[in-house]
Enzyme design. Structure first.
Site, PDB file in Angstrom:
ATOM      1  N   GLY A 152      83.304  -3.681  12.058  1.00 14.18           N
ATOM      2  CA  GLY A 152      84.194  -3.948  10.917  1.00 14.18           C
ATOM      3  C   GLY A 152      85.138  -2.771  10.678  1.00 14.18           C
ATOM      4  NE  ARG A 201      81.637  -7.870  13.313  1.00 13.95           N
ATOM      5  CZ  ARG A 201      81.426  -6.845  12.499  1.00 13.95           C
ATOM      6  NH1 ARG A 201      80.819  -5.761  12.932  1.00 13.95           N
ATOM      7  NH2 ARG A 201      81.843  -6.883  11.241  1.00 13.95           N
ATOM      8  CG  ASP A 209      73.372   1.998  12.229  1.00 16.72           C
ATOM      9  OD1 ASP A 209      73.734   3.176  12.299  1.00 16.72           O
ATOM     10  OD2 ASP A 209      72.485   1.587  11.454  1.00 16.72           O
ATOM     11  CB  THR A 225      80.517   1.171   8.148  1.00  8.67           C
ATOM     12  OG1 THR A 225      80.102   0.063   7.323  1.00  8.67           O
ATOM     13  CG2 THR A 225      79.481   2.262   8.001  1.00  8.67           C
ATOM     14  CG  ASP A 271      78.615  -2.225   5.152  1.00  6.97           C
ATOM     15  OD1 ASP A 271      79.429  -2.707   4.350  1.00  6.97           O
ATOM     16  OD2 ASP A 271      78.348  -2.766   6.247  1.00  6.97           O
ATOM     17  CG  ASP A 294      75.188   0.241   6.828  1.00 11.46           C
ATOM     18  OD1 ASP A 294      76.102   0.966   7.271  1.00 11.46           O
ATOM     19  OD2 ASP A 294      75.006  -0.920   7.233  1.00 11.46           O
ATOM     20  NE  ARG A 351      76.737  -5.295   8.899  1.00 10.03           N
ATOM     21  CZ  ARG A 351      77.280  -5.714  10.041  1.00 10.03           C
ATOM     22  NH1 ARG A 351      76.600  -6.476  10.851  1.00 10.03           N
ATOM     23  NH2 ARG A 351      78.482  -5.364  10.371  1.00 10.03           N
TER      24      ARG A 351
HETATM   25  P1  ADP Z   1      79.083  -1.885  13.464  1.00  7.53           P
HETATM   26  O1  ADP Z   1      79.458  -0.898  14.492  1.00  7.53           O
HETATM   27  O2  ADP Z   1      80.035  -1.912  12.301  1.00  7.53           O
HETATM   28  O3  ADP Z   1      77.632  -1.789  13.061  1.00  7.53           O
HETATM   29  P2  ADP Z   1      78.437  -4.233  15.079  1.00  7.53           P
HETATM   30  O4  ADP Z   1      76.972  -4.169  14.780  1.00  7.53           O
HETATM   31  O5  ADP Z   1      79.068  -5.570  15.070  1.00  7.53           O
HETATM   32  O6  ADP Z   1      79.298  -3.339  14.086  1.00  7.53           O
HETATM   33  O7  ADP Z   1      78.661  -3.553  16.492  1.00  7.53           O
HETATM   34  C1  ADP Z   1      79.960  -3.409  17.029  1.00  7.53           C
HETATM   35  C2  ADP Z   1      79.929  -3.626  18.519  1.00  7.53           C
HETATM   36  O8  ADP Z   1      79.105  -2.612  19.135  1.00  7.53           O
HETATM   37  C3  ADP Z   1      79.326  -4.938  18.987  1.00  7.53           C
HETATM   38  O9  ADP Z   1      80.217  -6.023  18.929  1.00  7.53           O
HETATM   39  C4  ADP Z   1      78.965  -4.614  20.430  1.00  7.53           C
HETATM   40  O10 ADP Z   1      80.110  -4.674  21.257  1.00  7.53           O
HETATM   41  C5  ADP Z   1      78.531  -3.144  20.322  1.00  7.53           C
HETATM   42  N1  ADP Z   1      77.077  -3.110  20.233  1.00  7.53           N
HETATM   43  C6  ADP Z   1      76.298  -3.483  19.203  1.00  7.53           C
HETATM   44  N2  ADP Z   1      74.986  -3.377  19.504  1.00  7.53           N
HETATM   45  C7  ADP Z   1      74.939  -2.957  20.788  1.00  7.53           C
HETATM   46  C8  ADP Z   1      73.870  -2.671  21.720  1.00  7.53           C
HETATM   47  N3  ADP Z   1      72.583  -2.807  21.375  1.00  7.53           N
HETATM   48  N4  ADP Z   1      74.206  -2.247  22.939  1.00  7.53           N
HETATM   49  C9  ADP Z   1      75.497  -2.089  23.304  1.00  7.53           C
HETATM   50  N5  ADP Z   1      76.540  -2.356  22.490  1.00  7.53           N
HETATM   51  C10 ADP Z   1      76.268  -2.778  21.262  1.00  7.53           C
HETATM   52  O1  F6P Z   2      80.193  -3.713   7.909  1.00  5.79           O
HETATM   53  C1  F6P Z   2      81.299  -3.974   7.100  1.00  5.79           C
HETATM   54  C2  F6P Z   2      81.286  -5.409   6.631  1.00  5.79           C
HETATM   55  O2  F6P Z   2      82.432  -5.657   5.866  1.00  5.79           O
HETATM   56  C3  F6P Z   2      80.032  -5.825   5.871  1.00  5.79           C
HETATM   57  O3  F6P Z   2      80.054  -5.383   4.528  1.00  5.79           O
HETATM   58  C4  F6P Z   2      80.055  -7.308   6.053  1.00  5.79           C
HETATM   59  O4  F6P Z   2      78.745  -7.842   5.987  1.00  5.79           O
HETATM   60  C5  F6P Z   2      80.600  -7.459   7.454  1.00  5.79           C
HETATM   61  O5  F6P Z   2      81.310  -6.280   7.756  1.00  5.79           O
HETATM   62  C6  F6P Z   2      81.495  -8.653   7.653  1.00  5.79           C
HETATM   63  O6  F6P Z   2      81.862  -8.690   8.988  1.00  5.79           O
HETATM   64  P1  F6P Z   2      82.927  -9.689   9.627  1.00  5.79           P
HETATM   65  O7  F6P Z   2      84.246  -8.996   9.618  1.00  5.79           O
HETATM   66  O8  F6P Z   2      82.424  -9.908  11.014  1.00  5.79           O
HETATM   67  O9  F6P Z   2      82.918 -10.932   8.792  1.00  5.79           O
END
Ligand code: ADP
Ligand code: F6P
Length: 324
Positions: free
Chosen positions: A15, A76, A107, A129, A131, A133, A175
């Site tokens: 995000g 993502r 994360d 982020t 969040d 978090d 989230r």
């Molecule tokens: P954020 O970084 O905000 O937590 P996501 O959890 O959607 O957002 O993760 C962002 C991107 O990081 C994912 O779309 C994916 O491409 C990559 N990613 C997430 N988890 C993994 C993983 N376990 N191994 C490798 N890449 C990952």
């Molecule tokens: O991590 C940031 C955030 O805006 C969260 O607060 C929310 O749950 C999520 O991303 C929404 O993600 P998306 O853009 O995939 O709807």
């Protein structure tokens, strides 16, 4: 500086968050000052796999520090969660002469960075982020802008709620984390603050609270509900049926992720971006930048991902006491 690091890449992932542009700007300018070339990777890991890679110089990031969103775009990418995707990503880095990557995200994005470092590409993460978090850091880029945007919106809903003597449930993002809800709940003087870490799902307590406040003469009742609890619309219907008081749900949604970053977000993003560029140029890998106990610092990504954090007990207790 390391002799082996000649070119680094920078990407934003997951995000978006206000302040990401300030972080990109700092990475680009600090790396160039360190004598290292920078390439921008568009649309996160998805753009890496699609080889959407552009050269960046100091002027590529001019006029961006005040802008919301991310100039590199974000995405993502499910392919990058697979080992084949990660190996392909590392191969593409080598093909483009990229020795290391700064990953700005949450994360999930760090897990991608960890995977890339295992494939031999140096990586450093920056917490981006709204969040708040991420356990290894007291601050994440975007949080301050998001809570101020949400706070202003909640003030507006409160005006109309008071005029109509209604109850309002306002749902904020986060989230599974309740930080945005907690901060706005306190800052907006909400009557109830529902956060996933603490909520007991006993709606009768909220109903009793509304009825008591009405008896005391309160004209509105603001409930801040965290996204991790959700279901604000059905909650509003049930509360209205139980109390006889008109109850409306407002879901603030994506407006919380946009807008020009606050001074705090620009500052933290700038220092974290510069710090990340410095340690990557020194040849460090598998690190994540954080801000802890008043200092900018860095951790091993594995170590950072294993950490946990919770809503501070005292803050939660005070939030409840002040709303009564
Ligand atoms: P954020 O970084 O905000 O937590 P996501 O959890 O959607 O957002 O993760 C962002 C991107 O990081 C994912 O779309 C994916 O491409 C990559 N990613 C997430 N988890 C993994 C993983 N376990 N191994 C490798 N890449 C990952
Ligand atoms: O991590 C940031 C955030 O805006 C969260 O607060 C929310 O749950 C999520 O991303 C929404 O993600 P998306 O853009 O995939 O709807």
């Amino acid at each position: 500086m390391s002799d082996t690091i000649k070119t680094i890449g920078v990407l934003t992932s997951g995000g978006d968050a206000p302040g990401m542009n300030a972080a990109i700007r700092a990475v680009v300018r600090k790396a160039i000052q360190n004598g290292v070339a920078v390439k921008g990777i568009k649309r996160g890991y998805q753009g890496l796999l699609a080889e959407e890679i552009v050269d960046m110089n100091k002027s590529s990031v001019s006029d961006t520090i005040q802008k919301g969103g991310t100039i590199l775009g974000t995405a993502r990418c499910s392919e990058f969660v697979t080992e084949e995707g990660q190996a392909k990503g590392a191969e593409i880095c080598r093909k483009h002469g990229i020795d290391g990557i700064v990953v700005i995200g949450g994360d999930g994005s760090y897990r991608g960075a960890l995977a890339l470092s295992k494939q031999g590409i140096n990586t450093v993460g920056i917490p981006g982020t709204i969040d708040l978090d991420i356990a290894c850091t007291d601050y994440t880029i975007g949080f301050d802008t998001a809570i101020n945007t949400a706070m202003q919106a909640i003030d507006k809903v409160r005006d109309t709620s008071s005029s109509h003597e209604r109850c309002s449930i306002i749902e904020v993002m986060g989230r599974n984390a309740g930080y945005i809800a907690l901060w706005c709940g306190v800052a907006n003087g909400a009557e109830d603050i529902l956060i996933p870490e603490k909520y007991d799902y006993n709606e009768q307590n909220i109903i009793n609270n509304i009825i008591q406040n009405r008896k005391k003469g309160k004209k509105h009742h603001i409930i801040i509900n965290a996204e991790g609890i959700g279901h604000s619309t059905s909650m509003a219907r049930r509360i209205e049926a139980a109390t006889g008081i008109e109850t409306r749900a407002t879901i603030l949604g994506y407006m919380q992720r946009g807008g020009s970053p606050t001074c705090k977000d620009r500052f933290y993003a700038s220092i974290m971006g510069a710090y990340a560029a410095d340690i990557l140029c020194e040849g460090k890998t598998n690190r994540v930048v954080g801000y802890r106990n008043g200092d900018f610092t860095d951790f091993d990504i594995d170590e950072a991902l294993a950490m946990t954090k919770d809503i501070p007990e005292y803050e939660f207790m005070v939030s409840r006491q002040l709303s009564q």
